[in-house]
Design a protein around this motif. Structure first.
Motif, PDB file in Angstrom:
ATOM      1  N   HIS A  11     -40.899   7.880  -2.214  1.00  0.00           N
ATOM      2  CA  HIS A  11     -41.805   9.271  -1.958  1.00  0.00           C
ATOM      3  C   HIS A  11     -43.124   8.841  -1.112  1.00  0.00           C
ATOM      4  N   HIS A  12     -43.442   7.547  -1.040  1.00  0.00           N
ATOM      5  CA  HIS A  12     -44.667   7.314  -0.253  1.00  0.00           C
ATOM      6  C   HIS A  12     -44.263   6.252   0.832  1.00  0.00           C
ATOM      7  N   CYS A  13     -43.600   5.516   0.934  1.00  0.00           N
ATOM      8  CA  CYS A  13     -43.049   4.663   1.840  1.00  0.00           C
ATOM      9  C   CYS A  13     -41.865   4.685   2.697  1.00  0.00           C
ATOM     10  N   ALA A  14     -40.990   5.300   2.197  1.00  0.00           N
ATOM     11  CA  ALA A  14     -39.423   5.217   3.091  1.00  0.00           C
ATOM     12  C   ALA A  14     -39.618   6.044   4.235  1.00  0.00           C
ATOM     13  N   ARG A  15     -40.333   7.220   4.221  1.00  0.00           N
ATOM     14  CA  ARG A  15     -40.376   7.770   5.635  1.00  0.00           C
ATOM     15  C   ARG A  15     -40.533   6.866   6.996  1.00  0.00           C
ATOM     16  N   CYS A  16     -41.341   5.825   6.836  1.00  0.00           N
ATOM     17  CA  CYS A  16     -41.779   4.765   7.630  1.00  0.00           C
ATOM     18  C   CYS A  16     -41.015   3.627   7.627  1.00  0.00           C
ATOM     19  N   HIS A  17     -40.814   3.222   6.387  1.00  0.00           N
ATOM     20  CA  HIS A  17     -40.194   1.765   6.321  1.00  0.00           C
ATOM     21  C   HIS A  17     -38.750   1.921   6.030  1.00  0.00           C
ATOM     22  N   GLY A  18     -38.179   3.007   5.656  1.00  0.00           N
ATOM     23  CA  GLY A  18     -36.641   3.400   5.610  1.00  0.00           C
ATOM     24  C   GLY A  18     -36.375   3.015   4.100  1.00  0.00           C
ATOM     25  N   THR A  19     -35.325   3.587   3.678  1.00  0.00           N
ATOM     26  CA  THR A  19     -34.898   3.520   2.157  1.00  0.00           C
ATOM     27  C   THR A  19     -34.806   2.146   1.903  1.00  0.00           C
ATOM     28  N   ASP A  20     -34.087   1.177   2.593  1.00  0.00           N
ATOM     29  CA  ASP A  20     -33.871  -0.157   2.749  1.00  0.00           C
ATOM     30  C   ASP A  20     -34.827  -1.025   3.152  1.00  0.00           C
ATOM     31  N   GLY A  21     -35.887  -0.591   3.545  1.00  0.00           N
ATOM     32  CA  GLY A  21     -37.151  -1.337   4.054  1.00  0.00           C
ATOM     33  C   GLY A  21     -36.925  -1.831   5.484  1.00  0.00           C
TER      34      GLY A  21
END
Length: 99
Positions: A31-41
């Motif tokens: 919800h908060h991080c995947a937009r920038c870091h990607g689903t796999d980080g």
């Protein structure tokens, strides 16, 4: 087979890791991080760091989530301390071992 299962249970309890991190922590990350870091980080959009390569200690991860850094917003008013800990624990599961 029993020895393997017992070893895994001992490791899990000794490290404090549980599948709970994969539940709430993962949902918070998506919800908060995947937009920038990607689903796999590994995405790195807008200068976001590759979380698969991160070597930050637990306290540094928690502080960055809480206070933000550069373009990353702070989450101390959006997430509870428990949620920040769950998110931090999940982020560590994204790390890839160095080859």
């Amino acid at each position: 087979m029993r020895i393997i299962l017992i070893s895994l249970l001992v490791f899990q309890s000794a490290t404090g890791f549980s599948t709970r991190h994969m539940g709430e922590g993962q949902a918070l990350y998506e919800h908060h991080c995947a937009r920038c870091h990607g689903t796999d980080g590994a995405r790195g959009m807008f200068g976001a760091k590759n979380l698969q390569k991160s070597l930050l200690p637990d306290t540094a991860i928690t502080l960055q989530i809480r206070n933000g850094k550069r373009i990353m917003p702070p989450f101390k008013k959006r997430l509870t301390p428990g949620q920040i800990n769950e998110l931090s624990a999940y982020i560590k599961t994204l790390r890839k071992p160095a080859i």
